[in-house]
Design a protein around this motif. Structure first.
Motif, PDB file in Angstrom:
ATOM      1  N   ASN A 104       1.053  -2.544  -9.735  1.00 59.73           N
ATOM      2  CA  ASN A 104       0.097  -2.867  -8.689  1.00 59.73           C
ATOM      3  C   ASN A 104       0.965  -3.899  -7.664  1.00 59.73           C
ATOM      4  OD1 ASN A 104      -2.539  -1.965  -9.271  1.00 59.73           O
ATOM      5  ND2 ASN A 104      -2.192  -2.498 -11.077  1.00 59.73           N
TER       6      ASN A 104
ATOM      7  N   SER B 182      -6.438  -3.513  -5.297  1.00 60.12           N
ATOM      8  CA  SER B 182      -6.180  -2.743  -6.491  1.00 60.12           C
ATOM      9  C   SER B 182      -6.722  -3.276  -7.842  1.00 60.12           C
ATOM     10  CB  SER B 182      -4.770  -2.511  -6.297  1.00 60.12           C
ATOM     11  OG  SER B 182      -3.836  -3.556  -6.926  1.00 60.12           O
TER      12      SER B 182
ATOM     13  N   LEU C 200      -4.485   1.507  -3.512  1.00 56.13           N
ATOM     14  CA  LEU C 200      -5.082   0.311  -2.983  1.00 56.13           C
ATOM     15  C   LEU C 200      -6.184   0.889  -1.787  1.00 56.13           C
ATOM     16  CD1 LEU C 200      -2.070  -1.463  -0.930  1.00 56.13           C
ATOM     17  CD2 LEU C 200      -3.537  -2.369  -2.478  1.00 56.13           C
TER      18      LEU C 200
END
Lengths: 115, 114
Positions: B100, A94, A103
């Motif tokens: 993330n 990512s 992703l």
């Protein structure tokens, strides 16, 4: 968009042999890197991750991966494999700064460990 | 005490039917995803929701419609099923899209179209 390449679709090895599963990505921006493992008829499980800090990351079951920024690689290694390590392994990336959590996955490497 | 659970696990149906797959996560995550894994095991993202808001909508036929009634649930409805829809569909969640952090996956729904 990211491109993640897992060069080997299948890796057969004998038990207790070392193994390396290769992963390269295309981005020139900062990235976060993951290895996921998928056992038959199951979902993906996180094996290890690189977010920041030490470029060598380890899992609890003996796998390790090293982030190499200059070579844009995140290869997965284990010094001695077990039959129970037989599974499909996915590398994923990512991008830092992304607000979408997207992703990008490689196509997977099937690791088969023979007795 | 499954973190991300999908139902059903297996779905066998005929072409032209409409079906739904449900997904629930009990991790308190804000973001949920749907992926499609084809017969060659390639994973492709389809949709992502962050706090019930659609944030990723890949090039997916409009026969596929996600619905998020609350941030713990993301369901996938498929109209007029086609042979090419046969695949394994995975639901996933993560804490916040912009963090993330790793995604947590369900065990998948194996859809077979006859």
């Amino acid at each position: 968009a990211q491109s993640v390449t897992q060069l080997d679709s299948q890796v057969p090895v004998f038990e207790e042999a070392p193994v390396e599963l290769r992963c390269n990505y295309s981005s020139s921006v900062s990235v976060y890197l993951f290895w996921y493992v998928q056992y038959p008829n199951q979902g993906l499980q996180l094996l290890l991750k690189y977010l920041s800090g030490s470029t060598l990351v380890e899992s609890i079951n003996g796998f390790e991966a090293e982030f190499n920024k200059s070579q844009t690689s995140f290869h997965l290694r284990k010094p001695s494999v077990h039959i129970s390590d037989t599974a499909e392994y996915f590398c994923a990336v990512s991008e830092d700064g992304s607000t979408l959590g997207r992703l990008y996955f490689g196509r997977g490497t099937q690791l088969t460990v023979w007795p | 005490d499954t973190a991300v659970s999908q139902t059903p696990k297996y779905l066998v149906t005929q072409m032209g039917n409409d079906k739904s797959i449900k997904c629930e996560q009990n991790l308190g995550h804000d973001t949920m995803y749907w992926y499609k894994q084809d017969s060659k095991k390639f994973l492709k993202i389809m949709f992502s929701y962050n706090n019930k808001e659609l944030i990723i909508n890949e090039t997916v036929p409009n026969r596929f419609s996600p619905k998020s009634p609350d941030k713990a649930h993301l369901n996938l409805h498929i109209n007029s099923l086609e042979l090419g829809d046969s695949a394994v569909y995975f639901c996933a969640s993560s804490s916040h899209a912009q963090d993330n952090q790793p995604q947590h996956f369900g065990d998948g729904t194996r859809l077979s179209i006859l």
